[in-house]
Design an enzyme around this catalytic site. Sequence first.
Site, short mmCIF file in Angstrom:
data_model
loop_
_atom_site.label_atom_id
_atom_site.label_comp_id
_atom_site.label_asym_id
_atom_site.label_seq_id
_atom_site.Cartn_x
_atom_site.Cartn_y
_atom_site.Cartn_z
N ARG A 130 -8.48 -0.38 5.29
CA ARG A 130 -7.67 0.55 4.56
C ARG A 130 -6.55 0.14 3.94
O ARG A 130 -5.82 0.69 2.97
CB ARG A 130 -7.43 1.69 5.33
CG ARG A 130 -8.63 2.71 5.62
CD ARG A 130 -7.90 3.74 6.46
NE ARG A 130 -6.56 4.12 5.91
CZ ARG A 130 -5.67 4.57 6.86
NH1 ARG A 130 -5.91 4.87 8.31
NH2 ARG A 130 -4.35 4.86 6.31
N ASP A 165 4.81 20.08 8.05
CA ASP A 165 5.41 21.26 7.92
C ASP A 165 6.79 21.05 7.36
O ASP A 165 7.22 21.98 6.56
CB ASP A 165 5.96 21.82 9.36
CG ASP A 165 6.54 20.79 10.27
OD1 ASP A 165 6.02 19.77 10.17
OD2 ASP A 165 7.71 21.00 10.99
N ARG A 175 0.95 14.43 13.60
CA ARG A 175 1.45 14.30 12.15
C ARG A 175 1.28 15.47 11.40
O ARG A 175 0.59 15.62 10.40
CB ARG A 175 0.46 13.14 11.98
CG ARG A 175 1.05 11.77 12.27
CD ARG A 175 0.35 10.53 11.67
NE ARG A 175 1.05 9.99 10.24
CZ ARG A 175 0.55 9.09 9.88
NH1 ARG A 175 -0.52 8.61 10.17
NH2 ARG A 175 1.18 8.63 8.74
N ARG A 202 -4.74 10.43 4.98
CA ARG A 202 -3.77 11.46 5.03
C ARG A 202 -2.74 11.52 3.90
O ARG A 202 -2.10 12.40 3.59
CB ARG A 202 -2.89 11.26 6.25
CG ARG A 202 -3.70 11.50 7.68
CD ARG A 202 -2.71 11.26 8.75
NE ARG A 202 -1.36 12.18 8.53
CZ ARG A 202 -1.18 13.37 8.83
NH1 ARG A 202 -2.29 13.98 9.44
NH2 ARG A 202 -0.32 14.09 8.66
N LEU A 240 8.70 7.02 16.84
CA LEU A 240 8.39 7.84 15.64
C LEU A 240 7.13 8.65 15.98
O LEU A 240 6.97 9.81 15.31
CB LEU A 240 8.14 6.97 14.30
CG LEU A 240 9.68 6.44 13.87
CD1 LEU A 240 9.45 5.93 12.43
CD2 LEU A 240 10.66 7.53 13.89
N LYS A 295 0.81 -1.01 0.07
CA LYS A 295 0.01 -0.02 -0.13
C LYS A 295 1.11 1.16 0.15
O LYS A 295 0.60 2.17 -0.86
CB LYS A 295 -0.78 0.04 1.27
CG LYS A 295 -1.60 1.30 1.47
CD LYS A 295 -2.50 1.16 2.65
CE LYS A 295 -1.65 1.76 4.09
NZ LYS A 295 -1.34 3.08 4.25
N ASN A 296 1.90 1.33 0.65
CA ASN A 296 2.64 2.48 0.88
C ASN A 296 3.54 2.81 -0.09
O ASN A 296 4.23 3.92 -0.25
CB ASN A 296 3.37 2.41 2.25
CG ASN A 296 2.68 2.76 3.51
OD1 ASN A 296 1.51 2.95 3.29
ND2 ASN A 296 3.20 2.57 4.59
N ASP A 313 5.36 0.67 11.67
CA ASP A 313 4.10 -0.03 11.46
C ASP A 313 3.85 -1.55 12.01
O ASP A 313 2.82 -2.24 11.56
CB ASP A 313 3.89 -0.07 10.09
CG ASP A 313 3.63 1.34 9.46
OD1 ASP A 313 3.32 2.40 10.26
OD2 ASP A 313 3.62 1.84 8.40
N CYS A 327 -4.41 12.69 13.82
CA CYS A 327 -4.99 11.35 13.45
C CYS A 327 -4.92 10.50 14.71
O CYS A 327 -3.98 11.21 15.79
CB CYS A 327 -4.51 10.70 12.10
SG CYS A 327 -2.84 10.20 12.67
C1 UD1 Z 1 4.71 6.98 6.50
C2 UD1 Z 1 3.86 5.90 6.26
C3 UD1 Z 1 3.21 5.19 7.47
C4 UD1 Z 1 4.51 4.98 8.64
C5 UD1 Z 1 5.38 6.23 8.72
C6 UD1 Z 1 6.81 6.12 9.48
C7 UD1 Z 1 2.83 6.16 4.07
C8 UD1 Z 1 1.73 6.60 3.24
N1 UD1 Z 1 2.59 6.23 5.37
O1 UD1 Z 1 3.78 7.93 6.99
O2 UD1 Z 1 2.82 3.85 7.37
O3 UD1 Z 1 4.10 4.63 9.75
O4 UD1 Z 1 5.79 6.52 7.21
O5 UD1 Z 1 7.65 4.99 8.78
O6 UD1 Z 1 4.12 5.79 3.65
N2 UD1 Z 1 6.72 14.79 10.69
C9 UD1 Z 1 7.06 16.05 10.97
N3 UD1 Z 1 6.70 17.12 10.14
C10 UD1 Z 1 6.57 16.58 8.68
C11 UD1 Z 1 6.30 15.21 8.36
C12 UD1 Z 1 6.46 14.11 9.51
O7 UD1 Z 1 7.06 16.62 12.17
O8 UD1 Z 1 6.18 17.56 7.97
C13 UD1 Z 1 6.97 13.77 11.64
C14 UD1 Z 1 5.77 13.06 11.94
O9 UD1 Z 1 5.02 13.50 12.84
C15 UD1 Z 1 6.24 11.66 12.59
C16 UD1 Z 1 7.71 11.48 11.95
O10 UD1 Z 1 7.97 12.80 11.42
O11 UD1 Z 1 6.69 11.96 13.88
C17 UD1 Z 1 7.59 10.46 10.76
O12 UD1 Z 1 6.63 10.70 9.92
P1 UD1 Z 1 6.67 10.49 8.30
O13 UD1 Z 1 7.69 9.68 7.85
O14 UD1 Z 1 6.43 11.63 7.66
O15 UD1 Z 1 5.24 9.62 8.20
P2 UD1 Z 1 4.30 9.56 7.11
O16 UD1 Z 1 5.21 9.90 5.82
O17 UD1 Z 1 2.95 10.25 7.15
#
Ligand code: UD1
Length: 420
Positions: A399, A124, A121, A92, A329, A22-23, A307, A116
């Site tokens: 999902r 920024d 999440r 998301r 994370l 999926k990812n 995950d 969420c």
């Molecule tokens: C993706 C995966 C999700 C997985 C996660 C971590 C997809 C669709 N989803 O989610 O299944 O659990 O990676 O492996 O691929 N963060 C910020 N600012 C940002 C972006 C992220 O502070 O702009 C923080 C997040 O809150 C979190 C950390 O960075 O604490 C990692 O998040 P991120 O890797 O961005 O997760 P996703 O890409 O949303």
Amino acid sequence: MDFLWIKGGRRLNGNVYISGSKNAALPLLSATLLAKNQIEISNLPNVVDVKTFISLLKMLGAEASFDGKYAKIETLRVQETRAIYDIVRKMRASILVLGPLLARFGHCEVSLPGGCAIGARPVDLHLKALEKMGAEISIQSGYINARAPLGLKGAVIDFAKITVTGTENIIMAAALAHGKSTILNAAREPEVVQLCEVLSCAGVQIQGIGTNELEIQGSDGELLEIPPFKIISDRIEAGTYLCAAAIMQSCITLNDINSLHIQAILQKLQQAGFDYKVNGDSLELIPSKVIQPIEITTAEYPGFPTDVQAQFMALATQAEGTSIIEERLFENRFMHVGELQRMGAYIELDGNKAIIKGACQLLGADVMATDLRASSALVLAALRAKGETRIHRIYHLDRGYERLEEKLNRLGAEIQRSKE
Ligand code: UD1
């Protein structure tokens, strides 16, 4: 709404075919916005998030067909650049259209994803990186308004924190930008690697694939020609079935997997006393009489994936001793703890650490799914529990897991889906 009824105690046995990831699918579906040709994608998982993403592409004006495994997508006639709240609130990962839409059209509006279940999440880091590439971004009425009338320009992006979808958004934006982009502290999950490989096959020059430093030469706004590709296998689904076999001390074989992508998971199963045999794209898990306690800290790839943290917590309830799981994370990814406790698990929380006292007798109960992976932990606990469990709100499971109950029933479990 559907719920799952599970009768616990059935040993598992046999083969299970792991679906496409999926990812990996979601960013690659978004990458179709960068192309001028009709793209053929195979091995898509037939899960709600993939269908939602295809609906989003159609709302933007794409022509798309999906038969549950293969999709044909053409985005040449896309003119709409607004990803509406109604879709983004469901998924998301809709934020993944931000980079491609902005790079292609020079403007777009994407609803801001809210909080969420597993934490705040924010996005920024996605926005700062696009600003570095010349975008002007404002937040208005819950929407990210992004403008880059002269197109995005290559830049050096140094992510303050590793972000998977953030890295993917910037890779896609950089692919159409003017000039060269360098991404430092990039995510290197296999799903990010596949996105880079597909774009490479479309002629985008990318250096450093699979490392945390990527260099991408943009096409100066020219749309790409993306050849057909096959989605990689889902390492999180693989990890979930391995935990299902482990918690039932059963022998099962996973097919269609890439064992290199699940090394961190296999290492922890070995720590728990399990052995395995890899044969090409199959893997047989060999049960252990005694489940040893485990210590896990979640981390970015190639570390232990957040995950599958919840699934290992279900397994840890059956270990001979105390296990510790630290979630690094996401700040609130312990929603499954309360539900596992309702089934009889002994778990204490200390900030972002869970201390799990093993060897407990799980008992079937009514429990609530709270997020995608938390839900699968409840399924695993229910397989092991004495008696019957009803898991409510399983739309979370739908999902991301393709035909979960069918696959588990084939392995010998006793699960039924019913309406509330
Ligand atoms: C993706 C995966 C999700 C997985 C996660 C971590 C997809 C669709 N989803 O989610 O299944 O659990 O990676 O492996 O691929 N963060 C910020 N600012 C940002 C972006 C992220 O502070 O702009 C923080 C997040 O809150 C979190 C950390 O960075 O604490 C990692 O998040 P991120 O890797 O961005 O997760 P996703 O890409 O949303």
